[in-house]
Design an enzyme around this catalytic site. Structure first.
Site, mmCIF file in Angstrom:
data_model
loop_
_atom_site.group_PDB
_atom_site.id
_atom_site.type_symbol
_atom_site.label_atom_id
_atom_site.label_comp_id
_atom_site.label_asym_id
_atom_site.label_seq_id
_atom_site.Cartn_x
_atom_site.Cartn_y
_atom_site.Cartn_z
ATOM 1 N NE ARG A 51 -35.573 -8.603 32.856
ATOM 2 C CZ ARG A 51 -34.978 -9.732 33.233
ATOM 3 N NH1 ARG A 51 -34.226 -10.382 32.413
ATOM 4 N NH2 ARG A 51 -35.166 -10.228 34.448
ATOM 5 C CB THR A 52 -35.940 -2.337 35.793
ATOM 6 O OG1 THR A 52 -36.944 -3.234 35.312
ATOM 7 C CG2 THR A 52 -36.503 -0.931 35.849
ATOM 8 C CE LYS A 80 -27.000 2.211 59.722
ATOM 9 N NZ LYS A 80 -26.215 3.441 59.451
ATOM 10 N NE ARG A 101 -38.394 -3.085 40.013
ATOM 11 C CZ ARG A 101 -38.202 -4.015 39.069
ATOM 12 N NH1 ARG A 101 -37.650 -5.174 39.393
ATOM 13 N NH2 ARG A 101 -38.551 -3.780 37.821
ATOM 14 C CG HIS A 129 -42.441 -2.047 35.569
ATOM 15 N ND1 HIS A 129 -41.461 -1.082 35.440
ATOM 16 C CD2 HIS A 129 -41.800 -3.240 35.574
ATOM 17 C CE1 HIS A 129 -40.282 -1.676 35.361
ATOM 18 N NE2 HIS A 129 -40.456 -2.983 35.445
HETATM 19 N N1 CP Z 1 -38.994 -6.574 33.486
HETATM 20 C C1 CP Z 1 -38.427 -6.279 34.672
HETATM 21 O O1 CP Z 1 -38.890 -5.420 35.440
HETATM 22 O O2 CP Z 1 -37.321 -7.028 34.933
HETATM 23 P P1 CP Z 1 -36.420 -6.889 36.230
HETATM 24 O O3 CP Z 1 -37.273 -7.298 37.415
HETATM 25 O O4 CP Z 1 -35.265 -7.822 36.020
HETATM 26 O O5 CP Z 1 -36.003 -5.470 36.370
#
Ligand code: CP
Length: 307
Positions: A51-52, A80, A101, A129
């Site tokens: 999703r993110t 590497k 991320r 998050h």
């Molecule tokens: N909610 C969320 O962070 O989903 P993903 O890990 O799929 O990005």
């Protein structure tokens, strides 16, 4: 820290949060535009995501910008031995904004200190998050008509769950009452409970996911027990099936109750809940597109109307 970056939800004031919520509403009604024409956004995902990453990339594409990046760090020169610092310094030569991320807590803050362009934290370990929090806040505001004075029940992995940590901090502006439902192994960390005490926020802890606590909720925020955060797999096995929400558990819940989940789910919400009008987790994920459009524009310094 570089103020142009979005590393933690605590980077935002109450007014900034409310402004982003209203801008998210604007993008919900106007998702297709060309305001990012000529802009390049990098999405660097050192941890898996559906999703993110896809909603950030869709957000850019629908606003006329372009995306570079990776979803699998093993295909990059970090495999590497290239450091995060060098990776960020390189990518900030190419892009106008970096969405990242990373599996390490603090990685996004570190990246913001070495980057010449804004960093948007798309999740750093068990820490924060914040873009998820903005879509969660929009989802709560949209379904409840307010962010104020709500009873929010958080269920599951409250120890490692970065989404609940960010949401707790953001909701502290709005006089919530929290119920934390978790086994001893996954309790809300003391630091976040101390945060609540200092802000005068009411919270209650429960080991059992009872009808009484469900029936008090305006928002039931379910979370997955995250196997990837455990160093001892036996500890995960002990708690992995700790709570499951079934449709019949919602029979006496409040009319305005909405069930949120950052997703992905494993087994903490049974499929029979999906057709209940109180299930909101798929619309919540859709709201991520609009929230991330607002976040990208804010951090690129692009002025957006507020609805
Ligand atoms: N909610 C969320 O962070 O989903 P993903 O890990 O799929 O990005």
């Amino acid at each position: 820290m570089d103020k142009a970056s979005f590393v933690s939800i605590t980077d935002l004031s109450k007014e900034e949060i409310l402004s982003l919520v209203r801008q998210t509403k604007y993008f919900e009604e106007n998702p297709n535009q060309t305001i990012l024409n000529g802009k390049i956004i990098a999405t660097l995902f050192f941890e898996p995501s559906t999703r993110t990453r896809l909603s950030f990339e869709t957000a850019v594409n629908r606003l006329g910008g372009r995306v570079i990046g990776f979803s699998d760090a093993s295909t990059t020169s970090s495999s590497k031995g290239e450091t995060l610092k060098d990776t960020i310094k390189m990518v900030s030569n190419y892009a106008d904004l970096i969405v990242m991320r990373h599996f390490l807590e603090g990685a996004a803050r570190y990246a913001s200190e070495v980057s010449s362009v804004p960093i948007v934290n798309a999740g750093d370990g068990a820490n924060q998050h914040p873009s998820q929090t903005m879509l969660d806040l929009f989802s709560i505001w949209k379904t409840q008509g307010t962010l104020d004075n709500l009873t929010i029940v958080m269920v599951g992995d409250l120890k490692y769950g970065r989404t609940v940590h960010s949401l707790l901090q953001a909701m502290s502006f709005f006089n919530p009452t929290f119920h934390f439902v978790a086994p001893d192994e996954l309790k809300m960390p003391e630091g976040y409970k101390e945060f609540c005490r200092q802000k005068g926020i009411k919270f209650f802890e429960h080991k059992h996911f009872t009808q009484d606590v469900i029936d008090q909720a305006d928002i039931l925020y379910m979370t997955r027990v995250q196997r990837e955060r455990f160093t001892d797999i036996m500890e995960y096995e002990k708690v992995k099936n700790v709570y499951t929400l079934h449709n019949d558990m919602l029979a006496t819940s409040k009319d305005n109750l909405r069930i949120l989940h950052p997703l992905p789910r494993v087994n903490e919400i049974a499929y029979d809940v999906d057709d209940n009008p109180k299930a909101y987790y798929f619309q919540q994920a859709q709201n991520g597109l609009y929230a991330r459009q607002a976040i990208i524009c804010k951090h690129l310094g692009i002025n957006i109307p507020e609805l």
